[in-house]
Write an enzyme that holds these catalytic residues in place. Sequence first.
Site, mmCIF file in Angstrom:
data_model
loop_
_atom_site.group_PDB
_atom_site.id
_atom_site.type_symbol
_atom_site.label_atom_id
_atom_site.label_comp_id
_atom_site.label_asym_id
_atom_site.label_seq_id
_atom_site.Cartn_x
_atom_site.Cartn_y
_atom_site.Cartn_z
ATOM 1 N N ALA A 1 4.290 -9.118 16.286
ATOM 2 C CA ALA A 1 5.202 -7.960 16.280
ATOM 3 C C ALA A 1 4.609 -6.717 16.936
ATOM 4 O O ALA A 1 5.326 -5.946 17.582
ATOM 5 C CB ALA A 1 5.609 -7.651 14.836
ATOM 6 N N GLU B 1 0.829 -1.212 0.000
ATOM 7 C CA GLU B 1 0.000 0.000 0.000
ATOM 8 C C GLU B 1 0.862 1.261 0.000
ATOM 9 O O GLU B 1 1.948 1.276 0.577
ATOM 10 C CB GLU B 1 -0.881 0.010 1.261
ATOM 11 C CG GLU B 1 -1.857 -1.139 1.280
ATOM 12 C CD GLU B 1 -2.438 -1.416 2.668
ATOM 13 O OE1 GLU B 1 -3.595 -1.861 2.734
ATOM 14 O OE2 GLU B 1 -1.742 -1.203 3.668
ATOM 15 N N ASP C 1 -7.610 -5.062 8.328
ATOM 16 C CA ASP C 1 -7.232 -3.778 7.734
ATOM 17 C C ASP C 1 -7.103 -3.809 6.220
ATOM 18 O O ASP C 1 -6.450 -2.949 5.640
ATOM 19 C CB ASP C 1 -5.938 -3.261 8.382
ATOM 20 C CG ASP C 1 -4.766 -4.238 8.207
ATOM 21 O OD1 ASP C 1 -4.980 -5.319 7.618
ATOM 22 O OD2 ASP C 1 -3.650 -3.915 8.636
HETATM 23 N N1 LIG Z 1 -4.683 -0.931 12.075
HETATM 24 C C1 LIG Z 1 -3.435 -0.572 11.924
HETATM 25 O O1 LIG Z 1 -3.097 0.610 11.936
HETATM 26 C C2 LIG Z 1 -2.379 -1.639 11.792
HETATM 27 C C3 LIG Z 1 -1.025 -1.296 11.879
HETATM 28 C C4 LIG Z 1 -0.071 -2.311 11.840
HETATM 29 C C5 LIG Z 1 -0.457 -3.627 11.663
HETATM 30 N N2 LIG Z 1 -1.795 -3.915 11.525
HETATM 31 C C6 LIG Z 1 -2.244 -5.299 11.382
HETATM 32 O O2 LIG Z 1 -2.094 -5.918 12.642
HETATM 33 C C7 LIG Z 1 -1.944 -7.320 12.463
HETATM 34 C C8 LIG Z 1 -0.808 -7.841 13.313
HETATM 35 O O3 LIG Z 1 0.414 -7.340 12.828
HETATM 36 P P1 LIG Z 1 1.785 -7.940 13.370
HETATM 37 O O4 LIG Z 1 2.848 -7.116 12.746
HETATM 38 O O5 LIG Z 1 1.721 -8.042 14.856
HETATM 39 O O6 LIG Z 1 1.716 -9.389 12.719
HETATM 40 P P2 LIG Z 1 2.406 -10.749 13.216
HETATM 41 O O7 LIG Z 1 2.283 -11.695 12.095
HETATM 42 O O8 LIG Z 1 3.752 -10.454 13.780
HETATM 43 O O9 LIG Z 1 1.486 -11.231 14.442
HETATM 44 C C9 LIG Z 1 0.161 -11.667 14.252
HETATM 45 C C10 LIG Z 1 -0.149 -12.746 15.284
HETATM 46 O O10 LIG Z 1 -1.526 -13.108 15.145
HETATM 47 C C11 LIG Z 1 -1.616 -14.494 15.444
HETATM 48 N N3 LIG Z 1 -2.893 -15.023 14.970
HETATM 49 C C12 LIG Z 1 -3.270 -15.298 13.684
HETATM 50 N N4 LIG Z 1 -4.526 -15.805 13.683
HETATM 51 C C13 LIG Z 1 -4.942 -15.818 14.974
HETATM 52 C C14 LIG Z 1 -6.151 -16.227 15.599
HETATM 53 N N5 LIG Z 1 -7.168 -16.705 14.901
HETATM 54 N N6 LIG Z 1 -6.259 -16.112 16.941
HETATM 55 C C15 LIG Z 1 -5.208 -15.635 17.682
HETATM 56 N N7 LIG Z 1 -4.036 -15.234 17.135
HETATM 57 C C16 LIG Z 1 -3.912 -15.323 15.789
HETATM 58 C C17 LIG Z 1 -0.385 -15.091 14.768
HETATM 59 O O11 LIG Z 1 -0.056 -16.370 15.286
HETATM 60 C C18 LIG Z 1 0.668 -14.028 15.074
HETATM 61 O O12 LIG Z 1 1.412 -14.331 16.248
HETATM 62 C C19 LIG Z 1 -1.750 -7.530 10.977
HETATM 63 O O13 LIG Z 1 -2.957 -8.027 10.434
HETATM 64 C C20 LIG Z 1 -1.442 -6.154 10.433
HETATM 65 O O14 LIG Z 1 -1.847 -6.005 9.099
HETATM 66 C C21 LIG Z 1 -2.746 -2.956 11.600
#
Ligand SMILES: NC(=O)c1ccc[n+]([C@@H]2O[C@H](COP(=O)([O-])OP(=O)(O)OC[C@H]3O[C@@H](n4cnc5c(N)ncnc54)[C@H](O)[C@@H]3O)[C@@H](O)[C@H]2O)c1
Length: 359
Positions: free
Chosen positions: A139, A56, A230
């Site tokens: 993360a 994006e 998102d």
């Molecule tokens: N809204 C925003 O402004 C914003 C900003 C940054 C990231 N995000 C989103 O946040 C999310 C997390 O990002 P990240 O960098 O921490 O990713 P990441 O991959 O490091 O962590 C995501 C975690 O979610 C877990 N997970 C997946 N499915 C699950 C479920 N059904 N139940 C419980 N846990 C589950 C995974 O095992 C993983 O540990 C992503 O989808 C990302 O796109 C949104």
Amino acid sequence: MVDFTGIERVRELVNRTGTAAFIEALAGEIEADYRRWDEFDKSPRHAVHSPVGVIELMPISDGRLYSFKYVNGHPKNTAQGLLTVTAFGVLADVATGYPILLSELTLTTALRTAAMSALAARWLARSNSRTMALIGNGAQSEFQSIAFHHMLGIRELRLYDVDPAATSKLERNLAALSLPGLRVVRCTSAAEAARGADIVTTVTADKRNAIILTPEMIEPGMHLNAVGGDCPGKTELHGDILRRPDARVVVEYEPQSRVEGEVQQLPADFPVSEFAEVVAGRAPGRTHDGEVTIFDSVGFALEDFAALRYVHKLHRAERGSRATIDIVPELQNPKDLFALLAQRPAQARPAARHIRVSA
Ligand SMILES: NC(=O)c1ccc[n+]([C@@H]2O[C@H](COP(=O)([O-])OP(=O)(O)OC[C@H]3O[C@@H](n4cnc5c(N)ncnc54)[C@H](O)[C@@H]3O)[C@@H](O)[C@H]2O)c1
């Protein structure tokens, strides 16, 4: 020369300020920019989708400064040892069009997302909120934990992730931080984590219409901070949660959230308020303790604009040398761009190093 804040520099600036203090100050910058919402030239972000992820571009301008962020979202990346989300961005001067800062935004996105989540919760959650479920322990999760502990006074965190190793990592990191008064409880399901929580944060990654929270998990008075849903076809909440008669849904920028947020599941006329309206007093935040408030977060360019401005301010505040990067030519005669090629290497300015430190 263009100022440059890479990962090392941002790490240094955050550590010098303190992570919690950095997040709170950044939340202040974001709120200040949401208060001048009408000054911004806004648009939904441009997304290129593939079966495994999205890339994006997020531009915005207030007429004086312009910024964009490049960001990806690839939930399967972690299986290959790669981050789900990486980002970088530029702050530029509208008067000349010249970039003034090139910055890493991976760390900064985690900081600004946590800042935005906690800021929205300050407006929407019950002020006596002390317990938060944190579902998705990847993360972003430490940043969310620090922000809610520091800015909301959360004293119990209830953790759940489908990957137990992710929860163990978060537990270890939180133990090392020793956040004052914080109790950390490991749960075996999302339902167990959510039970009795004042705030439920979902920050999972999966490129599908996942249902992390189902209607029976939601209790009157809860605040939901839905971060992980998102992009189109990527959501976390069952639609009936949004449809609850006692629910109030707040989004960042409606044209973008209708496509990317939890509300993509609902008709286009489903009532939502923009966060800027709440901050300006044009829409109510929480109206009573029994209401279910939902921050349907997707991440909006204004938050990255505020973050780039804040990082740049810290970067420039220091005396002495600062990193810059030579991505814009400096010419004696701006009509003679060809002179850059004609220069012998020894005469070329600046020297052929990618990053140089200037006083
Ligand atoms: N809204 C925003 O402004 C914003 C900003 C940054 C990231 N995000 C989103 O946040 C999310 C997390 O990002 P990240 O960098 O921490 O990713 P990441 O991959 O490091 O962590 C995501 C975690 O979610 C877990 N997970 C997946 N499915 C699950 C479920 N059904 N139940 C419980 N846990 C589950 C995974 O095992 C993983 O540990 C992503 O989808 C990302 O796109 C949104």
